[in-house]
Design a protein around this motif. Structure first.
Motif, PDB file in Angstrom:
ATOM      1  N   ASP A 474      10.378  -6.397 -13.630  1.00  0.00           N
ATOM      2  CA  ASP A 474       9.861  -6.841 -12.368  1.00  0.00           C
ATOM      3  C   ASP A 474       8.795  -6.065 -12.013  1.00  0.00           C
ATOM      4  O   ASP A 474       8.787  -5.015 -11.334  1.00  0.00           O
ATOM      5  CB  ASP A 474      11.011  -6.442 -11.302  1.00  0.00           C
ATOM      6  N   PRO A 475       7.554  -6.277 -12.688  1.00  0.00           N
ATOM      7  CA  PRO A 475       6.450  -5.522 -12.327  1.00  0.00           C
ATOM      8  C   PRO A 475       5.888  -5.401 -10.700  1.00  0.00           C
ATOM      9  O   PRO A 475       5.885  -6.231  -9.877  1.00  0.00           O
ATOM     10  CB  PRO A 475       5.331  -6.327 -12.984  1.00  0.00           C
ATOM     11  N   VAL A 476       5.560  -3.942 -10.769  1.00  0.00           N
ATOM     12  CA  VAL A 476       5.266  -3.547  -9.400  1.00  0.00           C
ATOM     13  C   VAL A 476       3.620  -3.978  -9.137  1.00  0.00           C
ATOM     14  O   VAL A 476       2.932  -3.981 -10.018  1.00  0.00           O
ATOM     15  CB  VAL A 476       5.379  -2.145  -9.084  1.00  0.00           C
ATOM     16  N   ASP A 477       3.225  -4.223  -7.851  1.00  0.00           N
ATOM     17  CA  ASP A 477       1.975  -4.657  -7.622  1.00  0.00           C
ATOM     18  C   ASP A 477       1.170  -3.365  -7.644  1.00  0.00           C
ATOM     19  O   ASP A 477       1.395  -2.117  -7.391  1.00  0.00           O
ATOM     20  CB  ASP A 477       1.509  -4.893  -6.222  1.00  0.00           C
ATOM     21  N   LEU A 478       0.030  -3.444  -8.594  1.00  0.00           N
ATOM     22  CA  LEU A 478      -0.751  -2.202  -8.787  1.00  0.00           C
ATOM     23  C   LEU A 478      -1.962  -2.326  -7.914  1.00  0.00           C
ATOM     24  O   LEU A 478      -3.058  -3.058  -8.231  1.00  0.00           O
ATOM     25  CB  LEU A 478      -1.310  -2.393 -10.299  1.00  0.00           C
ATOM     26  N   ASP A 479      -1.976  -1.277  -6.973  1.00  0.00           N
ATOM     27  CA  ASP A 479      -3.000  -1.284  -6.249  1.00  0.00           C
ATOM     28  C   ASP A 479      -3.799  -0.005  -6.396  1.00  0.00           C
ATOM     29  O   ASP A 479      -3.352   1.355  -6.249  1.00  0.00           O
ATOM     30  CB  ASP A 479      -2.506  -1.002  -4.752  1.00  0.00           C
ATOM     31  N   TYR A 480      -4.861  -0.097  -7.546  1.00  0.00           N
ATOM     32  CA  TYR A 480      -5.229   0.684  -8.303  1.00  0.00           C
ATOM     33  C   TYR A 480      -6.786   1.281  -7.903  1.00  0.00           C
ATOM     34  O   TYR A 480      -7.662   0.609  -7.565  1.00  0.00           O
ATOM     35  CB  TYR A 480      -5.540   0.349  -9.701  1.00  0.00           C
ATOM     36  N   THR A 546       1.607   5.064 -10.013  1.00  0.00           N
ATOM     37  CA  THR A 546       2.525   4.072 -10.616  1.00  0.00           C
ATOM     38  C   THR A 546       2.810   4.344 -12.148  1.00  0.00           C
ATOM     39  O   THR A 546       1.623   4.535 -12.712  1.00  0.00           O
ATOM     40  CB  THR A 546       2.094   2.498 -10.299  1.00  0.00           C
ATOM     41  N   ALA A 551       3.976  -1.559 -14.446  1.00  0.00           N
ATOM     42  CA  ALA A 551       3.048  -2.719 -14.127  1.00  0.00           C
ATOM     43  C   ALA A 551       2.780  -3.536 -15.060  1.00  0.00           C
ATOM     44  O   ALA A 551       3.303  -3.603 -16.066  1.00  0.00           O
ATOM     45  CB  ALA A 551       1.703  -1.929 -14.035  1.00  0.00           C
ATOM     46  N   ASP A 552       2.352  -4.778 -14.635  1.00  0.00           N
ATOM     47  CA  ASP A 552       2.193  -5.957 -15.634  1.00  0.00           C
ATOM     48  C   ASP A 552       1.153  -5.549 -16.506  1.00  0.00           C
ATOM     49  O   ASP A 552      -0.103  -5.109 -15.869  1.00  0.00           O
ATOM     50  CB  ASP A 552       1.666  -7.286 -14.710  1.00  0.00           C
ATOM     51  N   VAL A 555      -2.292  -7.168 -15.983  1.00  0.00           N
ATOM     52  CA  VAL A 555      -2.961  -6.678 -14.722  1.00  0.00           C
ATOM     53  C   VAL A 555      -3.586  -5.061 -14.655  1.00  0.00           C
ATOM     54  O   VAL A 555      -4.675  -4.914 -14.413  1.00  0.00           O
ATOM     55  CB  VAL A 555      -1.996  -6.418 -13.381  1.00  0.00           C
ATOM     56  N   HIS A 559      -7.912  -3.653 -15.063  1.00  0.00           N
ATOM     57  CA  HIS A 559      -8.620  -2.604 -14.513  1.00  0.00           C
ATOM     58  C   HIS A 559      -9.266  -1.681 -15.698  1.00  0.00           C
ATOM     59  O   HIS A 559      -9.820  -0.468 -15.276  1.00  0.00           O
ATOM     60  CB  HIS A 559      -7.583  -1.534 -13.663  1.00  0.00           C
TER      61      HIS A 559
END
Lengths: 736, 175
Positions: A474-480, A546, A551-552, A555, A559
């Motif tokens: 369940d990948p978390v959103d990566l706000d990087y 994270t 993370a996915d 995704v 980055h």
């Protein structure tokens, strides 16, 4: 609490059954229930596992008590280590976990439990699992391959059944012929005394001929339909398999990729899937239709003469047994052929890839001979297999069909004695051809099956392999934002051989970090972990707070931009190769990226500009030009983290200055992690991280580290010395 | 070997760094580790590595300290004085663990993996092998080296000297 593991070698190297335990601050070892070692960890710095060849040893490193308390604790020399036990590679992972548990206790005083990260043995048979595969191949039931194949084939089953029905209809239509021949004999050519046929002779014979023509047309039309459907199934199924294997190959970790040769992988994607297709197209539908035909004709034969039918089937059980034995034998031979084929391909692949080296060393003849030998060996094995097949197959064929001779002998006698009509015997004999077709096909089955099962197992081996770098459920959103942290990271390509030890490093957004150290210190490993080509065995890597495992992967990689020492260009145009980083890029973006990377100038000199073909069979670009394409890719990707892995090594000074200039533009406002052999190229980094044997030894700016006169200072001095020697040599040459 | 020696003598290659036997003294320290006194210098714990483990296991032995720094190369084991040769031999056997298979009970193929049930001395051992072509190597002088999926190695020193039943078991798997 689980705090003991097994070991299996005594100190003198003889096999034993030993148990290593940790309890109450004591490490103890028992062999066959007798304690052979016991020692408190009070004056121990750590347990050290040493891996030899085919075995390993566990030692205790003794704390150097002369080190003042304010300094970091040190161990006495290795010569003072205390041997604890020895073990084979079977137990290396268990001992590694034991070490971690005891060392954790020594450092923190906390007792913990051994955590076995993966199941290593089958609970049922006790045999070791094959690395990367989580099922016990020994205990897996025999129908595994069939079950797996049927599972893959599920979407095609309606089509296979349809193709089988058409083939069955075709065979039935063609199988009417023997019945008609029988009627021709019994009704018109040699009718029993007093028999009156339904139609007059001429009309009846014409009708029989007409029926035969009709049946033949129906049969051929059905064959066409059947072939068309089965060819379609074969192509689609092999395509699915190819995609499945290729997809898995793409997702395999670098660890498992490195265990297989390119030839081996290519063979699995192309040849093995082709063999499965061939089996399905040529044999699959035949098997289905022949099974029905077999049952139908066996019924007809039984209705004509139960005795003769029994005679036909007498040799069958013996033949089936012989075939099953022969199959095992052939399977091994085909496995051998497979391996040799993969070897030949690997040699060819190596030669083609390294053709420049081959030519430079004038080794063409030697390489030709090497390839020739491998091919000869392959030809030898193939010929042997064919020879064996040619020897055994006719015998099996003859044996399966032996009943036919007895049918003629006994059937003929029955006709003469009036127990059977001549037409019925004629029909029976003609039907034998139909019944023997599936039986003889069974005799040829070992070859097909041996080839098929060998290929299927190679395919399943890839498709079943566990991904060591698993995708988050369940990948978390990566706000990087570019912030990156190594938190207590421990990693080894083999879990028992640590490459990075307890690495802690916080890289701030926009910071440029230079990784420095001797080769093997762990620099490349750190960037491999950032790219998540591997996962750490202990600790975590965090991007923007994270854990990257949450993370996915795609995704995360969006980055990250990388410029390697060697840039691989794929077959395609310069444009395609730059756009590899962003497929949706517009021509404006591509040209702008090339300009930023100082690549535009040389691209415009190429005959077709951005449309020039490069890569295999295309225009050859120099190392510096390739590097600039790589930088353009990175520019286009606009990553938050940039990794430069020896990006400017092996370039001449003029090219290097152009690339440095491009890199200077690229790294602005990006978190950058760079490795460079030439330390001078890293002097402007915000911080330099000096690695020594997998641990961070020094951190600071170029100036700070030089002032410290530690490891970095020594590295710089050694490099200056080398450069000075080089320039002295250069001067001497010039003077000469 | 003579070619290499000639090259070294003529200075065409970097000096291979053979240890001078008369200056070598191997001994064990109280913890049982191999140590070397060479030209008067004490090397407290050294390791012995084979340069050519499969083809010349007793020649070109690299002697290193525990920091993997090479002290020198022993040209052959046989030229060392008897007691010292045994010490180095023990160290080699400790580092290169490759027990000899004395009997093969069975070899079963399951799903592309090969399960060996063998005897090593009096001990029964079961191990599995994958990729026969890579895992079973024929050595010179009729030896067979088998590497299992865990990285353990097993040796059949001479195929001609094992029982005909064992030979029949292993022969189909030799590529």
């Amino acid at each position: 609490m689980n705090n003991s593991v097994s070991f299996d070698l005594s100190q003198d190297g003889s096999p034993c059954r030993g148990t290593l335990s940790f309890s109450g601050g004591f490490v103890s070892a028992e062999i066959d229930g007798k304690e052979v070692f016991r020692r408190s960890v009070g004056d121990i710095l750590e347990l050290r596992q040493k891996t030899d060849i085919g075995c390993g040893r566990l030692e205790m490193a003794v704390r150097d008590t002369s080190v003042p308390a304010e300094e970091a604790p040190r161990a006495l020399s290795d010569a003072e280590n205390i041997p604890v036990c020895r073990f084979t590679m079977t137990y290396v992972n268990d001992i590694s976990e034991f070490c971690k548990m005891v060392n954790h206790y020594i450092k923190t005083g906390e007792e913990s439990q051994i955590v076995f990260t993966e199941r290593l043995r089958c609970e049922k048979c006790g045999r070791a699992f094959v690395p990367g595969i989580d099922i016990c191949m020994f205990c897996t039931d025999k129908g595994y391959v069939a079950k797996r194949t049927f599972a893959l084939m599920r979407p095609y089953i309606p089509s296979v059944v349809l193709a089988g029905i058409f083939l069955l209809l075709s065979n039935l239509a063609l199988a009417i012929a023997p019945v008609l021949y029988g009627q021709l004999v019994d009704n018109y050519l040699s009718p029993p005394a007093g028999f009156v046929p339904r139609f007059p002779a001429e009309q009846g014979i014409a009708l029989l001929a007409l029926t035969m023509v009709g049946a033949s047309i129906v049969g051929q039309v059905c064959t066409i339909f059947s072939k068309r459907i089965s060819n379609k199934i074969g192509s689609s199924f092999s395509n699915d398999l190819r995609i499945l294997v290729y997809d898995k190959v793409q997702r395999l970790s670098l660890t498992s990729m490195s265990r297989k040769t390119a030839g081996d992988l290519i063979k699995r994607v192309t040849d093995d899937t082709q063999i499965v297709r061939r089996f399905l197209t040529d044999q699959g539908e035949f098997a289905i239709s022949q099974s029905f035909m077999f049952l139908a004709i066996a019924g007809i034969l039984f209705s004509i003469s139960p005795l003769l039918t029994f005679i036909v089937f007498v040799p069958v059980p013996i033949a089936v047994y012989a075939i099953s034995r022969f199959w095992h034998f052939m399977h091994l031979r085909f496995e051998r052929q497979w391996v040799q084929n993969a070897r030949s391909r690997s040699i060819l692949h190596d030669i083609v890839r390294g053709i420049r080296v081959v030519k430079t060393f004038g080794n063409e003849e030697r390489e030709i001979e090497k390839f020739d030998n491998a091919n000869k060996r392959l030809a030898e094995i193939s010929a042997k297999n064919e020879h064996t097949w040619a020897m055994v197959f006719p015998f099996l064929h003859f044996f399966v069909g032996m009943g036919e001779f007895f049918v003629i002998l006994i059937g003929g006698k029955m006709v003469l004695e009036g127990q059977m009509t001549a037409g019925n015997l004629y029909t029976f004999i003609l039907f034998l051809a139909y019944i023997y077709a599936p039986l003889r096909w069974m005799a040829s089955l070992p070859r097909w099956l041996a080839e098929l099962v060998t290929s299927l197992l190679k395919i399943f081996e890839i498709s079943d392999e566990r991904q060591s770098v698993a995708e988050a459920a369940d990948p978390v959103d990566l706000d990087y934002d570019g912030d990156l942290a190594f938190c207590n990271v421990n990693f080894g390509y083999k879990s028992y051989e640590p490459v990075l030890k307890n690495v802690n490093l916080h890289i701030r957004q926009g910071e440029m970090i230079g990784l420095v150290g001797h080769s093997g210190a762990g620099k490349s490993t750190m960037i491999n972990l950032i790219m998540r080509l591997y996962d750490p065995q202990g600790g975590s890597l965090r991007v923007g707070g994270t854990d990257i495992r949450e993370a996915d992967q795609s995704v995360l990689r969006e980055h990250i931009g990388v410029v390697f020492q060697e840039t691989v260009l794929f077959a395609g145009t310069v444009y395609d190769n730059i756009a590899y980083a962003k497929h949706s890029a517009s021509p404006e973006e591509i040209i702008a990226a090339a300009k930023t990377a100082n690549a535009h100038e040389f691209i415009m000199k190429l005959p077709d500009g951005y449309n020039t073909l490069v890569g295999e069979n295309g225009h050859t670009l120099s190392g510096g030009e390739r590097q600039r394409i790589a930088i353009a890719r990175a520019v286009l990707k606009d990553p938050k983290i940039l990794i430069l892995d020896e990006a400017t090594s092996a370039l001449d000074s003029e090219t290097e200055s152009k690339i440095q200039e491009a890199i200077g533009r690229l790294i602005q406002n990006r978190t950058t992690v760079a490795i460079a052999h030439r330390l001078a190229t890293l002097r402007h980094a915000d911080r330099l991280v000096v690695l020594e044997k997998g641990e961070i030894a020094e951190v600071g700016t170029h100036k700070e580290l030089l002032e410290k006169q530690g490891l970095y200072f020594n590295l710089v001095m050694a490099q200056r010395q080398t450069s000075k020697l080089r320039s002295d040599d250069q001067k001497a040459l010039e003077e000469a | 070997m003579s070619e290499t020696t000639t090259a070294v003598q003529t200075g065409a290659l970097t000096n291979i760094g053979f240890l001078e036997l008369e200056k070598c003294e191997f001994y064990r320290n109280p913890n049982g580790f191999l140590c070397l006194r060479y030209e008067g210098e004490e090397h407290n714990r050294v390791q012995a590595l084979r340069s050519l483990p499969l083809t010349q296991p007793d020649a070109f032995l690299c002697i290193q300290d525990m920091e993997n720094q090479e002290i020198g190369i022993l040209e052959t084991l046989t030229t060392l004085p008897e007691g010292m040769a045994e010490l180095v031999q023990e160290e080699l056997e400790r580092r290169y663990y490759c027990p000899g298979i004395t009997d093969i009970t069975s070899i079963k193929e399951k799903m592309g993996f090969y399960y060996f049930d063998v005897s090593i001395g009096g001990f029964k051992k079961t191990f599995s092998v994958k990729d026969l072509g890579k895992s079973i190597k024929e050595l010179r002088r009729g030896g067979i080296l088998i590497t299992d999926v865990d990285g353990n190695r097993y040796l059949i020193p001479d195929l001609a000297k094992i029982t005909p039943r064992c030979a029949r078991q292993i022969e189909p798997y030799l590529y």
